[in-house]
Design a protein around this motif. Structure first.
Motif, PDB file in Angstrom:
ATOM      1  N   SER A 155      42.630 -74.057  57.832  1.00 10.63           N
ATOM      2  CA  SER A 155      42.474 -72.768  58.503  1.00 10.63           C
ATOM      3  C   SER A 155      42.203 -71.699  57.448  1.00 10.63           C
ATOM      4  O   SER A 155      43.090 -70.932  57.069  1.00 10.63           O
ATOM      5  N   PRO A 156      40.974 -71.654  56.941  1.00 14.07           N
ATOM      6  CA  PRO A 156      40.657 -70.690  55.879  1.00 14.07           C
ATOM      7  C   PRO A 156      40.780 -69.250  56.353  1.00 14.07           C
ATOM      8  O   PRO A 156      40.560 -68.936  57.525  1.00 14.07           O
ATOM      9  N   LYS A 157      41.131 -68.378  55.440  1.00 13.70           N
ATOM     10  CA  LYS A 157      41.332 -66.966  55.743  1.00 13.70           C
ATOM     11  C   LYS A 157      40.323 -66.117  54.978  1.00 13.70           C
ATOM     12  O   LYS A 157      39.783 -66.523  53.958  1.00 13.70           O
ATOM     13  N   PHE A 158      40.105 -64.923  55.484  1.00 13.72           N
ATOM     14  CA  PHE A 158      39.302 -63.944  54.765  1.00 13.72           C
ATOM     15  C   PHE A 158      40.167 -63.289  53.691  1.00 13.72           C
ATOM     16  O   PHE A 158      41.271 -62.825  53.968  1.00 13.72           O
ATOM     17  N   ILE A 159      39.652 -63.297  52.468  1.00 10.44           N
ATOM     18  CA  ILE A 159      40.382 -62.739  51.334  1.00 10.44           C
ATOM     19  C   ILE A 159      39.659 -61.488  50.849  1.00 10.44           C
ATOM     20  O   ILE A 159      38.445 -61.509  50.605  1.00 10.44           O
ATOM     21  N   SER A 160      40.386 -60.412  50.704  1.00 14.55           N
ATOM     22  CA  SER A 160      39.796 -59.158  50.249  1.00 14.55           C
ATOM     23  C   SER A 160      39.123 -59.354  48.894  1.00 14.55           C
ATOM     24  O   SER A 160      39.623 -60.094  48.042  1.00 14.55           O
ATOM     25  N   VAL A 161      37.995 -58.701  48.691  1.00 11.45           N
ATOM     26  CA  VAL A 161      37.333 -58.786  47.393  1.00 11.45           C
ATOM     27  C   VAL A 161      38.196 -58.162  46.307  1.00 11.45           C
ATOM     28  O   VAL A 161      37.985 -58.406  45.119  1.00 11.45           O
ATOM     29  N   GLU A 162      39.162 -57.385  46.717  1.00 11.02           N
ATOM     30  CA  GLU A 162      40.107 -56.788  45.769  1.00 11.02           C
ATOM     31  C   GLU A 162      41.386 -57.593  45.665  1.00 11.02           C
ATOM     32  O   GLU A 162      42.315 -57.220  44.951  1.00 11.02           O
ATOM     33  N   GLY A 163      41.465 -58.711  46.410  1.00 16.14           N
ATOM     34  CA  GLY A 163      42.631 -59.579  46.368  1.00 16.14           C
ATOM     35  C   GLY A 163      43.529 -59.360  47.572  1.00 16.14           C
ATOM     36  O   GLY A 163      43.653 -58.244  48.083  1.00 16.14           O
ATOM     37  N   GLY A 164      44.134 -60.466  48.048  1.00 11.05           N
ATOM     38  CA  GLY A 164      45.058 -60.374  49.171  1.00 11.05           C
ATOM     39  C   GLY A 164      44.405 -60.743  50.487  1.00 11.05           C
ATOM     40  O   GLY A 164      43.203 -60.625  50.663  1.00 11.05           O
ATOM     41  N   ASP A 165      45.260 -61.205  51.437  1.00  8.50           N
ATOM     42  CA  ASP A 165      44.758 -61.593  52.752  1.00  8.50           C
ATOM     43  C   ASP A 165      44.364 -60.368  53.567  1.00  8.50           C
ATOM     44  O   ASP A 165      44.941 -59.295  53.437  1.00  8.50           O
ATOM     45  N   ILE A 166      43.370 -60.584  54.417  1.00  5.23           N
ATOM     46  CA  ILE A 166      42.992 -59.567  55.398  1.00  5.23           C
ATOM     47  C   ILE A 166      43.325 -60.133  56.771  1.00  5.23           C
ATOM     48  O   ILE A 166      42.685 -61.058  57.234  1.00  5.23           O
ATOM     49  N   HIS A 167      44.339 -59.572  57.409  1.00  3.68           N
ATOM     50  CA  HIS A 167      44.778 -60.087  58.710  1.00  3.68           C
ATOM     51  C   HIS A 167      44.128 -59.345  59.864  1.00  3.68           C
ATOM     52  O   HIS A 167      44.115 -59.827  60.981  1.00  3.68           O
TER      53      HIS A 167
END
Length: 390
Positions: A32-44
């Motif tokens: 279940s891949p997630k979108f990761i901010s280009v600045e780091g960290g999950d984007i929920h």
């Protein structure tokens, strides 16, 4: 010939079966891949801003018509059955909750159309030319985007133009490389998957060489948000064979030419300055002729491009400009490399804010290669979220 080297250690079928059997007891879950901010960290969730945010996923789902145990002996048999794969692919697509889904090797289109409709998606679709049963589809959320206009791309038009007008597609006929036999190759839309008598014609004949039954589709959408903005989204699947690199390059040039014409049509008809996005399986590794052409307008091909060309639409790869191209998006024992991309035309009002995470080469998700219990296709999905400001 394009030479590639697997990034992953190969496992024998016996060894891989032992691994899979040991995992079956724990019932491996779908990745279940997630979108990761280009600045780091999950984007929920979508970031709070005055701009318009939208997400896009591109995924070659591996058409069921091409799924044969002889082509994927490394995959657990349960992972190849339509009942299991269709359920798994549908779950993966729904989990993304993306505003746009660009799908390649889409067969059983009625199945996906009906099941994704319950999640608010409408769709457009083009089936491959000839007797091929798969194609390219764009699914979009009705509450996020309004379809304005669409156009279909059939790369066989390149062959038809040669036949009808007796013109070259960028090289002299006697400069076309001689290929005595086109070997079947069970990967990436290969002739093993798509075998027809035409594929075994005289490849020194430009018409036969160009007639590959590949397609694409493009559409303009008005995004729904705090202000109106029109985006153009194209989805395509280029030909697979590394021996026919000139054909892939010709397809890429035709694609961008059509895309530029479509942008002009949309701009004039709707009096707007649309943002342009291009996704798909390009069957081309980073920095090869197609990739260089799409991202810079320059091709090093001696037979097709003798000089630097001006690109009809300037494009860059969203992964390249954020975290670097993935190590691989296609993963089989014989071939592991990056073939899938999301390109966009840079603009001051547009910026990527996240990308879809991909597994590392040592991840259990890709051990023994794909498809497997974690990933129902031999390709990995890629994706990005963009923000558009006034």
């Amino acid at each position: 010939m394009l030479k590639t080297f697997p990034l992953l250690p190969r496992l024998s079928v016996t060894s891989f079966t032992r691994v899979c059997c040991s995992r079956m007891s724990t019932k491996p879950a779908l990745a279940s891949p997630k979108f990761i901010s280009v600045e780091g960290g999950d984007i929920h969730s979508r970031s709070k801003s005055d701009g318009v945010n939208f997400s896009l996923v591109s995924y070659n789902i591996l058409a069921q018509v091409y799924v044969k145990s002889s082509l994927f002996p490394h995959s657990p048999s349960a992972c190849l059955k339509w009942k299991n794969r269709s359920k798994a692919i549908l779950t993966v697509l729904k989990n993304f909750d993306a505003d746009f889904l660009c799908i390649q090797e889409l067969d059983e289109s009625d199945f996906y159309k009906a099941n994704l409709k319950t999640d608010g998606y409408s769709s457009i679709y083009i089936q491959r030319s000839g007797q091929k049963r798969d194609g390219c589809g764009i699914f979009y959320k009705d509450n996020r985007a309004e379809l304005l206009v669409e156009e279909r791309i059939e790369y066989n038009d390149l062959a038809k133009s040669l036949q009808n007008e007796n013109i070259s597609y960028g090289n002299k006929q006697n400069d076309i490389p001689t290929i005595e036999d086109e070997d079947d190759d069970p990967k990436n839309g290969s002739s093993s998957k798509n075998n027809t008598s035409e594929d075994h014609g005289d490849l020194n004949d430009p018409y036969v060489r160009l007639k590959r039954d590949c397609v694409g589709i493009m559409a303009a959408f008005r995004l729904k948000g705090p202000f109106d903005h029109v985006v153009i989204l194209a989805n395509t699947h280029l030909y697979w064979d590394p021996e026919l690199a000139d054909v892939k390059l010709a397809q890429a040039k035709y694609l961008l030419s059509r895309l530029a014409q479509f942008k002009t049509l949309v701009s004039d008809r709707h009096e707007c300055a649309p943002s342009v996005f291009l996704a798909g399986d390009f069957n081309s590794v980073p920095n090869d002729k197609v990739y260089k052409y799409l991202t810079s307008g320059y091709s090093s091909s001696e037979t097709l491009a003798e000089h630097t060309e001006e690109l009809p639409i300037p494009l860059c790869s969203v992964y390249a400009v954020t975290r670097g191209e993935p190590a691989f998006t296609n993963c089989t024992p014989d071939f592991t490399d990056t073939l899938d991309y999301i390109f966009f035309s840079p603009a001051d009002c547009l910026k990527p804010i996240s990308t879809l995470e991909l597994p590392n080469s040592d991840s259990p998700e890709v051990a023994g290669c794909l498809p497997n219990y974690y990933h129902p296709s031999d390709h990995l999905p890629i994706g990005a979220e963009f923000e558009i400001t006034r």
